[in-house]
Write an enzyme that holds these catalytic residues in place. Sequence first.
Site, PDB file in Angstrom:
ATOM      1  N   PRO A   2      33.359  40.288  16.428  1.00 56.00           N
ATOM      2  CA  PRO A   2      31.949  40.409  16.010  1.00 56.00           C
ATOM      3  C   PRO A   2      31.245  41.557  16.730  1.00 56.00           C
ATOM      4  O   PRO A   2      31.289  41.670  17.948  1.00 56.00           O
ATOM      5  CB  PRO A   2      31.339  39.060  16.411  1.00 56.00           C
ATOM      6  N   GLU A   3      30.631  42.422  15.940  1.00 54.33           N
ATOM      7  CA  GLU A   3      29.797  43.499  16.482  1.00 54.33           C
ATOM      8  C   GLU A   3      28.386  43.296  15.933  1.00 54.33           C
ATOM      9  O   GLU A   3      28.077  42.228  15.406  1.00 54.33           O
ATOM     10  CB  GLU A   3      30.389  44.859  16.096  1.00 54.33           C
ATOM     11  N   LYS A  58      24.867  42.349  21.409  1.00 57.44           N
ATOM     12  CA  LYS A  58      25.727  41.308  20.838  1.00 57.44           C
ATOM     13  C   LYS A  58      25.362  39.916  21.353  1.00 57.44           C
ATOM     14  O   LYS A  58      26.153  38.978  21.242  1.00 57.44           O
ATOM     15  CB  LYS A  58      27.195  41.616  21.166  1.00 57.44           C
ATOM     16  N   ARG A 249      42.112  50.059  24.323  1.00 51.92           N
ATOM     17  CA  ARG A 249      41.800  49.591  22.967  1.00 51.92           C
ATOM     18  C   ARG A 249      42.484  50.485  21.947  1.00 51.92           C
ATOM     19  O   ARG A 249      42.602  51.696  22.149  1.00 51.92           O
ATOM     20  CB  ARG A 249      40.284  49.633  22.718  1.00 51.92           C
TER      21      ARG A 249
END
Length: 261
Positions: A2-3, A58, A249
């Site tokens: 989720p962003e 967030k 990442r």
Amino acid sequence: MPELPEVEQGARVLSMAAVGRTITAVHVLHPAYARALPAADAAHLLGRTVTDVTRRGKHQIATLDDGAVLEVHFRMTGQWHIGQTSDAPVPFARLLVDLTDDTRVVLADPRALGSARLHRTGALALPPLGPEPLTTEFTPQTLAASLAHRRGAIKPALLDQRVVAGLGNIYAAEALWLARISPRAYAASLSPLRLSRLVRAIRTVLRRSPAARYGSQGSGATVWRVYDREGRPCRRCRSRVRRFLQSGRSTYYCPTCQRGP
Ligand SMILES: [Zn+2]
């Protein structure tokens, strides 16, 4: 993961389910969640009415009628399930909050890396956060200022919540592709023109996100421009999309149409 768009969607879902209702029961179902929300804090929620739900970066921020705040972070796999107290158990439920009228708000989180924390009245302390990218606080000038003294590449910089709030690995890759900037480009030396393109691209990818467009959680029909497309043709120039590890990442980019420093 989720962003900003998915967290914004989560905050709306929580708002619709909880605002104006009073908490009747709280069940914490995972040790990691119990560390963030110990029994005394869970008990504090009982009898409190939810007056407002907002988002910053967030973080989802549910305000209670005594001024205390329940702050929720989805991290990698958090998601709300809204139902009734009589419903079958939700897989990977980590936190159950029951409300008047038998609404049950479930925080499901397979990897259990998320959190829900109580901040007593006046004590909400979020980590330092940069500007919200969909507001006028976020401009090529403010982005230039926060990158000016930074070492290293632009992609990890965009994941730093102090540079811009709410971006994560997917939308950072998508925005850099749209702006035709290499993820390896040196953050501090991007020209004003490229920073303007990047600011526009960040806004565009956030607004185009499935969560922003369809008003539901989940993203089954997601079509990313470059993210998760290693070895497949670039949607702009047909070169093969590449993937490499950057600050731990996966970073996806087109080596032909995304230019370096
Ligand atoms: Zn390309």
